[in-house]
Design a protein around this motif. Structure first.
Motif, PDB file in Angstrom:
ATOM      1  N   LEU A 420       0.836  -1.212   0.000  1.00 19.45           N
ATOM      2  CA  LEU A 420       0.000   0.000   0.000  1.00 19.45           C
ATOM      3  C   LEU A 420       0.867   1.256   0.000  1.00 19.45           C
ATOM      4  O   LEU A 420       0.541   2.238  -0.684  1.00 19.45           O
ATOM      5  N   ALA A 421       1.964   1.239   0.745  1.00 19.17           N
ATOM      6  CA  ALA A 421       2.868   2.395   0.753  1.00 19.17           C
ATOM      7  C   ALA A 421       3.474   2.610  -0.629  1.00 19.17           C
ATOM      8  O   ALA A 421       3.562   3.750  -1.117  1.00 19.17           O
ATOM      9  N   ALA A 422       3.876   1.512  -1.284  1.00 16.00           N
ATOM     10  CA  ALA A 422       4.452   1.626  -2.633  1.00 16.00           C
ATOM     11  C   ALA A 422       3.412   2.138  -3.619  1.00 16.00           C
ATOM     12  O   ALA A 422       3.710   2.961  -4.498  1.00 16.00           O
ATOM     13  N   LEU A 423       2.177   1.679  -3.483  1.00 13.40           N
ATOM     14  CA  LEU A 423       1.111   2.122  -4.385  1.00 13.40           C
ATOM     15  C   LEU A 423       0.802   3.602  -4.184  1.00 13.40           C
ATOM     16  O   LEU A 423       0.511   4.324  -5.143  1.00 13.40           O
ATOM     17  N   ALA A 424       0.860   4.055  -2.927  1.00 11.10           N
ATOM     18  CA  ALA A 424       0.642   5.482  -2.656  1.00 11.10           C
ATOM     19  C   ALA A 424       1.703   6.316  -3.361  1.00 11.10           C
ATOM     20  O   ALA A 424       1.412   7.390  -3.918  1.00 11.10           O
ATOM     21  N   TYR A 425       2.938   5.817  -3.366  1.00 13.74           N
ATOM     22  CA  TYR A 425       4.013   6.520  -4.064  1.00 13.74           C
ATOM     23  C   TYR A 425       3.762   6.556  -5.568  1.00 13.74           C
ATOM     24  O   TYR A 425       3.988   7.575  -6.230  1.00 13.74           O
ATOM     25  N   VAL A 426       3.271   5.444  -6.110  1.00 11.31           N
ATOM     26  CA  VAL A 426       2.959   5.389  -7.536  1.00 11.31           C
ATOM     27  C   VAL A 426       1.875   6.411  -7.887  1.00 11.31           C
ATOM     28  O   VAL A 426       1.953   7.108  -8.904  1.00 11.31           O
ATOM     29  N   VAL A 427       0.856   6.506  -7.047  1.00 17.25           N
ATOM     30  CA  VAL A 427      -0.213   7.482  -7.280  1.00 17.25           C
ATOM     31  C   VAL A 427       0.356   8.896  -7.270  1.00 17.25           C
ATOM     32  O   VAL A 427       0.017   9.727  -8.125  1.00 17.25           O
ATOM     33  N   TRP A 428       1.225   9.173  -6.305  1.00 18.77           N
ATOM     34  CA  TRP A 428       1.826  10.518  -6.224  1.00 18.77           C
ATOM     35  C   TRP A 428       2.636  10.818  -7.478  1.00 18.77           C
ATOM     36  O   TRP A 428       2.552  11.922  -8.028  1.00 18.77           O
ATOM     37  N   GLN A 429       3.422   9.843  -7.935  1.00 18.55           N
ATOM     38  CA  GLN A 429       4.222  10.045  -9.146  1.00 18.55           C
ATOM     39  C   GLN A 429       3.323  10.318 -10.351  1.00 18.55           C
ATOM     40  O   GLN A 429       3.626  11.183 -11.186  1.00 18.55           O
ATOM     41  N   ASN A 430       2.226   9.584 -10.452  1.00 22.71           N
ATOM     42  CA  ASN A 430       1.305   9.791 -11.571  1.00 22.71           C
ATOM     43  C   ASN A 430       0.599  11.141 -11.478  1.00 22.71           C
ATOM     44  O   ASN A 430       0.323  11.781 -12.493  1.00 22.71           O
ATOM     45  N   ALA A 431       0.318  11.588 -10.267  1.00 23.89           N
ATOM     46  CA  ALA A 431      -0.328  12.884 -10.089  1.00 23.89           C
ATOM     47  C   ALA A 431       0.574  14.022 -10.547  1.00 23.89           C
ATOM     48  O   ALA A 431       0.097  15.097 -10.946  1.00 23.89           O
ATOM     49  N   MET A 432       1.888  13.793 -10.530  1.00 20.01           N
ATOM     50  CA  MET A 432       2.841  14.797 -10.967  1.00 20.01           C
ATOM     51  C   MET A 432       3.010  14.839 -12.484  1.00 20.01           C
ATOM     52  O   MET A 432       3.653  15.745 -13.016  1.00 20.01           O
ATOM     53  N   ASP A 433       2.436  13.854 -13.169  1.00 19.14           N
ATOM     54  CA  ASP A 433       2.580  13.749 -14.627  1.00 19.14           C
ATOM     55  C   ASP A 433       1.314  14.278 -15.306  1.00 19.14           C
ATOM     56  O   ASP A 433       0.280  13.603 -15.292  1.00 19.14           O
ATOM     57  N   PRO A 434       1.367  15.474 -15.916  1.00 25.28           N
ATOM     58  CA  PRO A 434       0.160  16.054 -16.508  1.00 25.28           C
ATOM     59  C   PRO A 434      -0.230  15.442 -17.849  1.00 25.28           C
ATOM     60  O   PRO A 434      -1.332  15.699 -18.345  1.00 25.28           O
ATOM     61  N   VAL A 435       0.655  14.636 -18.453  1.00 22.28           N
ATOM     62  CA  VAL A 435       0.391  14.103 -19.790  1.00 22.28           C
ATOM     63  C   VAL A 435      -0.422  12.820 -19.740  1.00 22.28           C
ATOM     64  O   VAL A 435      -1.467  12.702 -20.388  1.00 22.28           O
ATOM     65  N   ILE A 436       0.041  11.836 -18.967  1.00 22.11           N
ATOM     66  CA  ILE A 436      -0.659  10.548 -18.884  1.00 22.11           C
ATOM     67  C   ILE A 436      -1.141  10.261 -17.466  1.00 22.11           C
ATOM     68  O   ILE A 436      -2.305   9.913 -17.242  1.00 22.11           O
ATOM     69  N   GLY A 437      -0.252  10.414 -16.491  1.00 21.59           N
ATOM     70  CA  GLY A 437      -0.564  10.020 -15.127  1.00 21.59           C
ATOM     71  C   GLY A 437      -1.784  10.685 -14.530  1.00 21.59           C
ATOM     72  O   GLY A 437      -2.713  10.019 -14.063  1.00 21.59           O
ATOM     73  N   ARG A 438      -1.808  12.027 -14.532  1.00 13.14           N
ATOM     74  CA  ARG A 438      -2.916  12.739 -13.893  1.00 13.14           C
ATOM     75  C   ARG A 438      -4.246  12.500 -14.595  1.00 13.14           C
ATOM     76  O   ARG A 438      -5.252  12.194 -13.936  1.00 13.14           O
ATOM     77  N   PRO A 439      -4.306  12.604 -15.953  1.00 15.61           N
ATOM     78  CA  PRO A 439      -5.573  12.276 -16.615  1.00 15.61           C
ATOM     79  C   PRO A 439      -6.021  10.840 -16.345  1.00 15.61           C
ATOM     80  O   PRO A 439      -7.216  10.571 -16.195  1.00 15.61           O
ATOM     81  N   SER A 440      -5.057   9.920 -16.283  1.00 16.02           N
ATOM     82  CA  SER A 440      -5.405   8.527 -16.027  1.00 16.02           C
ATOM     83  C   SER A 440      -6.014   8.359 -14.643  1.00 16.02           C
ATOM     84  O   SER A 440      -6.987   7.618 -14.462  1.00 16.02           O
ATOM     85  N   LEU A 441      -5.449   9.030 -13.640  1.00 10.97           N
ATOM     86  CA  LEU A 441      -6.012   8.963 -12.292  1.00 10.97           C
ATOM     87  C   LEU A 441      -7.446   9.493 -12.267  1.00 10.97           C
ATOM     88  O   LEU A 441      -8.326   8.915 -11.611  1.00 10.97           O
TER      89      LEU A 441
END
Length: 474
Positions: A420-441
């Motif tokens: 769960l801690a690793a997944l939280a980090y993955v979510v944070w990394q994706n939130a920082m990505d405006p091209v794919i990560g954030r729209p995907s979230l």
């Protein structure tokens, strides 16, 4: 790994429906389930398609990115194995979450999987044309993907044992290609292993320098998904003999084989590339490496093997997804006529034939959707599913809904908490990505909301969604 057979099992509460509920034929041994699962992961596809993205981000630090991802993979494999040994059901993750966390979380998980599994088939199929271009330049990618998906769907309708052996043969070819790549780097290294371990480098604006720790850990988020798929063994729980013990073993072996068959070739490429600068700058990193080490003919042969691996992955994922679609029909998740059709089992092959055809038809049509859109929609949904499973195993221990599991993970609750801690980090990394990560979230959240509303406003009011499973435990 803990031996799944070391724990005893009690008869599970499978919440089975009436005796007339459709039942799949138990014809698979653990080996057959393992072959299909490994084919769905497709280590060659990961090495040739996903790994270059990790290398582009972390440089030779990709070695550590894949090691970190392997540790997370072990945590999640423990989670999957315990849950799957308690509920080895064709519904997979949604059926498990619904039984351990409740029907609403289970239906949200189903919504995420229904969308992403169909899209993933199209994403993978679109890679076939890319690697066939070494023989036939200018192939229309979407058309090749659609034809491939349609033909593979026809094959998927046949007996699951036949498909297990077909995927097994293709998997052997895939593994041979990875062995060749590994040998090219390990037997003729251009730099020592110690350099990868202690002094990783990466390219920034065309200049190669020390790889930052942040880049390596961020790239691990991508490497995690290159290993993903070992939990897919659970989808064949109702077709595998001695499933309560066998599925756990299949999951743990799938993770171990996947890590070895991806980490070793990636390490070999990083060790054997004549020039890291040229490797990092290459448009096709793996093509550059194989051509530099063995020539264009070997690169052509390897490319064809990768195309075959992708085709094999399409077949395996259609087999997996169609089982989930069958389960939704058996559980009456849809209006009566649709549910009854999807729950149909072919009298001769014993397979969910209508669910398989429906899965293939949707995936074939999706091959003509823009690939970038497909990637955005599918990029982060697995994070939500993984998180749900971690919560499910924690709650299952608390409320004893998984008390009958034949496999109990070691060092509980270390694995789900760290995952769960690793997944939280993955979510944070994706939130920082405006091209794919954030729209995907945002899309993942939207699918979850729509699924929850459908359950609350339609399914629960209708009162027909029943969690059904196999009638026997053999």
């Amino acid at each position: 790994m803990t031996d799944p057979s070391s724990s005893s099992t009690a008869p599970p509460d499978r919440q089975s429906g009436p005796t007339s509920a459709p039942v799949l034929r138990r014809g698979l041994k653990v080996l057959g389930t393992l072959l299909i699962t490994l084919s769905a992961i497709s280590p060659a596809s990961s090495v040739f398609i996903i790994a270059p993205g990790v290398v582009a981000q972390a440089g030779s630090g990709a070695f550590w990115s894949f090691v970190v991802a392997a540790v997370v993979g072990v945590f999640m494999a423990f989670v999957y194995a315990e849950l799957a040994s308690a509920y080895p059901l064709t519904g997979g993750e949604y059926a498990i979450v619904a039984r351990t966390l409740g029907k609403l979380p289970g239906f949200v998980t189903l919504g995420l999987l229904m969308v992403t599994q169909l899209l993933i088939i199209a994403v993978i199929a679109l890679g076939v044309g890319t690697y066939l271009e070494v023989l036939i330049p200018g192939l229309p990618g979407p058309l090749v993907a659609a034809v491939t998906t349609a033909l593979v769907t026809a094959l998927a309708v046949f007996d699951v044992k036949l498909n297990a052996w077909i995927t097994g043969v293709f998997l052997v070819i895939e593994m041979i290609a990875l062995l060749v790549v590994s040998a090219l780097g390990l037997f003729d290294p251009a730099r020592p292993l110690g350099e990868l371990i202690t002094a990783p480098v990466a390219a920034s604006d065309g200049v190669v320098g020390p790889a930052a720790l942040g880049l390596i850990t961020a790239a691990a988020a991508v490497a995690i998904f290159s290993y993903n798929g070992y939990g897919s063994a659970v989808y064949f729980g109702e077709e595998t003999t001695n499933a309560h013990r066998g599925i756990a073993r299949a999951i743990l072996w799938a993770l171990a084989i996947t890590v070895a068959s991806e980490l070793i070739p990636v390490t070999a490429v990083l060790l054997g590339a004549p020039s890291l600068e040229e490797l990092f700058a290459a448009e096709n990193m793996m093509g550059y490496f194989v051509t530099a080490q063995a020539g264009s003919t070997v690169n052509t042969v390897i490319s064809l093997a990768v195309a075959l691996a992708i085709l094999n992955a399409v077949l395996a994922i259609i087999l997996i997804t169609s089982r989930m679609v069958f389960s939704t029909g058996r559980d009456a998740a849809w209006p009566g006529t649709i549910s009854r059709a999807l729950a149909a089992v072919h009298p001769r092959t014993g397979t969910p034939w209508i669910a398989t055809i429906a899965t293939g038809a949707f995936a074939t049509a999706l091959c003509f959707v823009d690939k970038d859109l497909l990637l955005v929609v599918t990029a982060t949904s697995i994070v939500a599913v993984y998180a749900a499973l971690c919560l499910a195993v924690l709650n299952g221990r608390r409320n004893k809904s998984t008390e009958h599991a034949a496999y109990r993970m070691p060092w509980f609750p270390v694995a789900p908490v760290l995952a769960l801690a690793a997944l939280a980090y993955v979510v944070w990394q994706n939130a920082m990505d405006p091209v794919i990560g954030r729209p995907s979230l945002l899309i993942t959240a939207g699918i979850g909301v729509v699924s929850a509303l459908y359950y609350l406003l339609v399914v629960r009011r209708r009162g027909t969604w029943e969690l059904k499973g196999a009638e026997d435990d053999d």
